[in-house]
Design a protein around this motif. Sequence first.
Motif, PDB file in Angstrom:
ATOM      1  N   GLU A   1       0.850  -1.179   0.000  1.00  0.00           N
ATOM      2  CA  GLU A   1       0.000   0.000   0.000  1.00  0.00           C
ATOM      3  C   GLU A   1       0.892   1.238   0.000  1.00  0.00           C
ATOM      4  OE1 GLU A   1      -3.106  -0.309   2.781  1.00  0.00           O
ATOM      5  OE2 GLU A   1      -4.146   1.467   2.060  1.00  0.00           O
ATOM      6  N   ARG A   2       0.486   2.289  -0.707  1.00  0.00           N
ATOM      7  CA  ARG A   2       1.230   3.535  -0.658  1.00  0.00           C
ATOM      8  C   ARG A   2       0.295   4.711  -0.896  1.00  0.00           C
ATOM      9  NH1 ARG A   2       5.802   3.748  -4.723  1.00  0.00           N
ATOM     10  NH2 ARG A   2       5.734   1.531  -5.095  1.00  0.00           N
ATOM     11  N   GLY A   3       0.719   5.893  -0.457  1.00  0.00           N
ATOM     12  CA  GLY A   3      -0.120   7.058  -0.648  1.00  0.00           C
ATOM     13  C   GLY A   3       0.246   8.142   0.338  1.00  0.00           C
ATOM     14  N   VAL A   4      -0.626   9.159   0.458  1.00  0.00           N
ATOM     15  CA  VAL A   4      -0.418  10.228   1.426  1.00  0.00           C
ATOM     16  C   VAL A   4      -0.620   9.634   2.818  1.00  0.00           C
ATOM     17  CG1 VAL A   4      -1.301  12.439   2.253  1.00  0.00           C
ATOM     18  CG2 VAL A   4      -1.172  11.971  -0.215  1.00  0.00           C
ATOM     19  N   THR A   5       0.332   9.914   3.743  1.00  0.00           N
ATOM     20  CA  THR A   5       0.326   9.250   5.042  1.00  0.00           C
ATOM     21  C   THR A   5      -1.027   9.352   5.744  1.00  0.00           C
ATOM     22  OG1 THR A   5       2.647   9.806   5.229  1.00  0.00           O
ATOM     23  CG2 THR A   5       1.557   9.072   7.225  1.00  0.00           C
ATOM     24  N   ALA A   6      -1.546  10.565   5.826  1.00  0.00           N
ATOM     25  CA  ALA A   6      -2.795  10.762   6.566  1.00  0.00           C
ATOM     26  C   ALA A   6      -3.927   9.965   5.920  1.00  0.00           C
ATOM     27  CB  ALA A   6      -3.136  12.244   6.621  1.00  0.00           C
ATOM     28  N   ASP A   7      -3.966   9.915   4.601  1.00  0.00           N
ATOM     29  CA  ASP A   7      -5.042   9.186   3.916  1.00  0.00           C
ATOM     30  C   ASP A   7      -4.930   7.684   4.159  1.00  0.00           C
ATOM     31  OD1 ASP A   7      -5.777  11.605   3.013  1.00  0.00           O
ATOM     32  OD2 ASP A   7      -4.983  11.348   0.960  1.00  0.00           O
ATOM     33  N   VAL A   8      -3.719   7.163   3.997  1.00  0.00           N
ATOM     34  CA  VAL A   8      -3.534   5.720   4.139  1.00  0.00           C
ATOM     35  C   VAL A   8      -3.886   5.276   5.559  1.00  0.00           C
ATOM     36  CG1 VAL A   8      -1.799   3.883   4.193  1.00  0.00           C
ATOM     37  CG2 VAL A   8      -1.830   5.506   2.296  1.00  0.00           C
ATOM     38  N   LEU A   9      -3.446   6.051   6.562  1.00  0.00           N
ATOM     39  CA  LEU A   9      -3.687   5.624   7.930  1.00  0.00           C
ATOM     40  C   LEU A   9      -5.139   5.810   8.346  1.00  0.00           C
ATOM     41  CD1 LEU A   9      -0.423   6.740   9.755  1.00  0.00           C
ATOM     42  CD2 LEU A   9      -0.994   4.567   8.698  1.00  0.00           C
ATOM     43  N   ARG A  10      -5.795   6.820   7.789  1.00  0.00           N
ATOM     44  CA  ARG A  10      -7.195   7.014   8.155  1.00  0.00           C
ATOM     45  C   ARG A  10      -8.090   6.009   7.445  1.00  0.00           C
ATOM     46  NH1 ARG A  10      -8.035  13.460   7.945  1.00  0.00           N
ATOM     47  NH2 ARG A  10      -6.822  13.100   6.065  1.00  0.00           N
ATOM     48  N   ASN A  11      -7.655   5.608   6.277  1.00  0.00           N
ATOM     49  CA  ASN A  11      -8.507   4.737   5.484  1.00  0.00           C
ATOM     50  C   ASN A  11      -7.674   3.633   4.836  1.00  0.00           C
ATOM     51  OD1 ASN A  11     -10.695   3.758   4.163  1.00  0.00           O
ATOM     52  ND2 ASN A  11     -10.709   5.351   2.568  1.00  0.00           N
ATOM     53  N   PRO A  12      -7.146   2.714   5.642  1.00  0.00           N
ATOM     54  CA  PRO A  12      -6.239   1.697   5.107  1.00  0.00           C
ATOM     55  C   PRO A  12      -6.997   0.707   4.230  1.00  0.00           C
ATOM     56  CG  PRO A  12      -6.747   1.226   7.392  1.00  0.00           C
ATOM     57  CD  PRO A  12      -7.375   2.552   7.091  1.00  0.00           C
ATOM     58  N   GLN A  13      -6.381   0.269   3.138  1.00  0.00           N
ATOM     59  CA  GLN A  13      -7.031  -0.653   2.212  1.00  0.00           C
ATOM     60  C   GLN A  13      -6.510  -2.075   2.389  1.00  0.00           C
ATOM     61  OE1 GLN A  13      -9.612   0.307   0.283  1.00  0.00           O
ATOM     62  NE2 GLN A  13      -9.332   2.240   1.391  1.00  0.00           N
ATOM     63  N   ASP A  14      -5.200  -2.192   2.584  1.00  0.00           N
ATOM     64  CA  ASP A  14      -4.627  -3.538   2.631  1.00  0.00           C
ATOM     65  C   ASP A  14      -4.798  -4.153   4.018  1.00  0.00           C
ATOM     66  OD1 ASP A  14      -2.769  -5.411   0.945  1.00  0.00           O
ATOM     67  OD2 ASP A  14      -1.986  -5.433   3.000  1.00  0.00           O
ATOM     68  N   ASP A  15      -5.016  -5.457   4.012  1.00  0.00           N
ATOM     69  CA  ASP A  15      -5.213  -6.193   5.252  1.00  0.00           C
ATOM     70  C   ASP A  15      -4.022  -6.057   6.191  1.00  0.00           C
ATOM     71  OD1 ASP A  15      -6.814  -7.925   6.767  1.00  0.00           O
ATOM     72  OD2 ASP A  15      -5.417  -9.550   6.288  1.00  0.00           O
ATOM     73  N   TYR A  16      -2.833  -6.077   5.608  1.00  0.00           N
ATOM     74  CA  TYR A  16      -1.603  -6.007   6.424  1.00  0.00           C
ATOM     75  C   TYR A  16      -1.489  -4.654   7.119  1.00  0.00           C
ATOM     76  CZ  TYR A  16       3.367  -6.294   7.533  1.00  0.00           C
ATOM     77  OH  TYR A  16       4.566  -6.295   8.182  1.00  0.00           O
ATOM     78  N   THR A  17      -1.826  -3.580   6.403  1.00  0.00           N
ATOM     79  CA  THR A  17      -1.799  -2.247   7.004  1.00  0.00           C
ATOM     80  C   THR A  17      -2.765  -2.193   8.184  1.00  0.00           C
ATOM     81  OG1 THR A  17      -1.566  -1.484   4.736  1.00  0.00           O
ATOM     82  CG2 THR A  17      -1.816   0.207   6.414  1.00  0.00           C
ATOM     83  N   ILE A  18      -3.941  -2.809   8.007  1.00  0.00           N
ATOM     84  CA  ILE A  18      -4.933  -2.809   9.081  1.00  0.00           C
ATOM     85  C   ILE A  18      -4.395  -3.555  10.293  1.00  0.00           C
ATOM     86  CG2 ILE A  18      -7.256  -3.603   9.723  1.00  0.00           C
ATOM     87  CD1 ILE A  18      -7.995  -3.153   6.743  1.00  0.00           C
ATOM     88  N   ARG A  19      -3.696  -4.698  10.052  1.00  0.00           N
ATOM     89  CA  ARG A  19      -3.122  -5.445  11.171  1.00  0.00           C
ATOM     90  C   ARG A  19      -2.057  -4.622  11.902  1.00  0.00           C
ATOM     91  NH1 ARG A  19      -0.978 -10.444   8.456  1.00  0.00           N
ATOM     92  NH2 ARG A  19       0.184 -10.778  10.367  1.00  0.00           N
ATOM     93  N   LEU A  20      -1.235  -3.910  11.133  1.00  0.00           N
ATOM     94  CA  LEU A  20      -0.227  -3.057  11.765  1.00  0.00           C
ATOM     95  C   LEU A  20      -0.896  -1.985  12.617  1.00  0.00           C
ATOM     96  CD1 LEU A  20       2.514  -2.380   9.045  1.00  0.00           C
ATOM     97  CD2 LEU A  20       2.795  -3.612  11.190  1.00  0.00           C
ATOM     98  N   LEU A  21      -1.974  -1.397  12.097  1.00  0.00           N
ATOM     99  CA  LEU A  21      -2.677  -0.348  12.834  1.00  0.00           C
ATOM    100  C   LEU A  21      -3.307  -0.904  14.108  1.00  0.00           C
ATOM    101  CD1 LEU A  21      -4.292   1.665   9.935  1.00  0.00           C
ATOM    102  CD2 LEU A  21      -2.969   2.654  11.806  1.00  0.00           C
ATOM    103  N   ASP A  22      -3.843  -2.136  14.008  1.00  0.00           N
ATOM    104  CA  ASP A  22      -4.455  -2.747  15.192  1.00  0.00           C
ATOM    105  C   ASP A  22      -3.426  -3.018  16.272  1.00  0.00           C
ATOM    106  OD1 ASP A  22      -6.968  -2.682  14.231  1.00  0.00           O
ATOM    107  OD2 ASP A  22      -6.934  -4.718  13.390  1.00  0.00           O
TER     108      ASP A  22
END
Lengths: 326, 578
Positions: free
Chosen positions: B544-565
């Motif tokens: 996943e890549r993009g503007v930091t605030a956008d990616v973290l507020r609205n993560p698309q990839d499952d792995y990003t979501i796991r990292l956030l959790d």
Amino acid sequence: MKYIAGKLGLFVLTLWAAVTLNFFLPRLMPGSPADAAIAKLSQNGPVTEATRAAIEAQLGVPDGSLWEQYLAYLRQVVTLDFGVSYTFYPQTVSSMVSTALPYTIILVGVVTIVAFILGTLIGVAAAWKRGTWLDSLPTLGGSFMSTFPYFWTALLLLFFAGYVLHWFPTTGAYSATTTPAFTPAFIGDALLHAALPALTILVTSLGGWIIGMRNAMINTLGDDYVTFAEANGLRGGTVAIRYAARNAILPNLTGFGLALGGVVGGSILVEQVFGYPGIGYLLFNAVIGQDYPLMQALFLMITVSVLVANFLVDILYGVLDPRTRR
Amino acid sequence: MTSTEQTVPELVDGLLDVRDLSVVYESPGAAPVQAVDHVSFTLKRGEFVGLVGESGSGKSTLGFALTRLQKPPARTNGGKIFFDGSDIRELDTEMLRKQRQGGFAMVLQSGMNALNPVRTIRNHFLDIFRAHGHVAPADREARAAELVRKVELEPSVLARYPGELSGGMRQRVSIALALSLEPQLMVFDEPTTALDVLVQHAVMDTIQALQKSENFTAILISHDLGIVLEATERVLVMHEGRIVEDGSSRDILERPQDNYTRMLLSHYADPRADVVELPGFPDRHARVAAGVTRAEAATSEPTVVTRSVRSADSAIVVDHVSKVYPPPRRGEKPVRALDDVSFTLEPGQSLALVGASGSGKSTLAKLVTGIEKPTEGTVRFGDVDVTRLRAKGLRDLRSNVQMVFQDPYAALNPLHTVEYTLSRPIHNMTDLRGDDARARLHELLETVGLTPTETFAQKLPHQLSGGQRQRVVIARALASDPQVLIADEPVSMLDVSLRAGVLALLEDLREKWGVSLLYITHDLLSARLVTDDIMVLHDGRVVERGVTADVLRNPQDDYTIRLLDAVPNPRRLREDVA
């Protein structure tokens, strides 16, 4: 099993390399033993071709190509046929080495192993009881004793325990009145003769093992698995031996391997001082008498003993440390 | 010794009653340090309590004192510890040893090293069973298997040696070993600190589940208030050897009484929130949109001295790069650390590279700095092909691209003063000599906020705090006046309260000096604070890549979501906490 096979393969390979080097190195030197003998003779007048041929034949100066010589040499090594000694003519080199070898291996080898085991145990106790007399006494005593020069300890023991108190015989491996045989009388006599040289080696090498093991053990005592073992309420003995000492001994094995490898080659001084007829004594006389066949055989023995010791320690590592088995 | 009044504590369901406990460190040749200072608290049976503090607060010392595991130079010099009615300070060695079964157990911080490397896991269990005899010989194997299953491992691990297990598995094994003692009290000392983020989260879940199912009383020692608030129902906050606050998790979160607790709490935020603010960090999104720098917006003292801006003029272009390492052991597959990764770091930009350990983010840093060569693809810095550089070219590259390392404790030579450490790169990478070099050195120290510079120049690393050391590391990286800084987890080893300062420094360097920043981390909150763009790496691929605030507020990839959790979040309390 795979680990041992791998180490065995490596051992055979290094052994072959050492044997080969032992063959080629002297041949890279200019001149030959015959040249040396002729040079000596020619100081007294001209040397005829016949004399030269006689000397070469007597010394067994080889003929044929280097490759043929090498094969012949390999055959000799395998059959342990190293020719005839110059200084103790007509004894064969192999018979002399096989007479001397047991004395050295039993005296120096056993004492080296005993010193390692004893020193390690004392080191373990010292570290476990750190700060008590059980620590300070062997640590101070050990570092004090290991500073004694080898020959000085030997002479001191010879003088007091030998000449003054007459507790032990001062020279030789057995009394002139006994003949070597597997009888209780001879073995007792031989042990009595071995006492002083053995004590000398023990006194000078024990301190190093004590201090090495103590320091390694103090390090492992600070490791997390020792604290965790204590937290789990294991008995003191289990923690000291199976957790702390078991790991602390691993780095010391390398030093033990080096010491063991030096058994055959490192016995010159002690055997010379005590007139003990082992390998070191033999090597000394071989060098003094320019006895090439004897020297070649002895150098080979020394090399092989280092390799064997390293091989044994490698196997020991494999047994003691699961991480090396992978 | 006769104690005049040996009052047995009158706690109906109390298990532990600590009264006026003090622990002192008496190192020879140094002034004694009172690490734990008259601490009193009680624990009820079945309670799960957190003990929070930053490094040096005395929390681990307290944990070791409670379990009678402290070793010289630490010494308990006052107070009583009533465990189940009797003072454990008065137990003799053998009684203490027996008490460890069915009494109190401890799980150590570095669980990875808590297992004996030359004994199998099975033998670890058998040693404990033999020492206490609380499991009949015939049942031992079955019991060991049952215990490993409880920490979600297969019984096959019993035959393995510790070196054959991953860090997370080893920590689970040590938890199972502690459990095998059937303790009434478990002390967990930073049980997940040395583990990877995702593993950390999973191990904490196991600990929480076990505490409920086995119903032991537990103390969780941690530097991370987030982890503690998530897991426990009550929290003790420790600061300089004293307990400064003791309250329910909800009270600590919503009505903190002590200033220190408030300060700790202020350093947590949810990286997914619309507005993310930390002390010294006003919301980045609004600030960048308004064209205001961090220092201006925070109206705080700018950390960076103003000077003529030397903006970066070269971009780093990573083009379809892959890196394959040879197999670690014979018969195994080669390791593909990076798989077809491309990105561009524009001059003056800041890019976050996030992922768990093993995701390939550090490998990427090595390729960009030319320490390693990619297997495929190219890395360019301006018009230079980094992959083709040799010794001389690499030197030039390094004066422009500098690294800031993760561990400020290991990155400085303990034998050299700060002055020496900084003078080497000035000498090697610039033409400054003599007074000019000295002036540069003091300018660097001032830049990173180590004033008065004369004092700091003469210090040795051990005389500095972690945050100060990391500033020295940053100053060293700045010595050659680089265009690009590569910061590899620069704050992960620092206390929470020190992190913001170092992050502010990095942000100011970029805004005021125009240095571009490649920020490598697993910490998504800090990425949100100092980066414009983000790239999430998983198993060597960009997921996943993009503007930091956008990616973290609205993560698309499952792995990003796991990292956030996995980000500890104090605001996500235990569900059962009232």
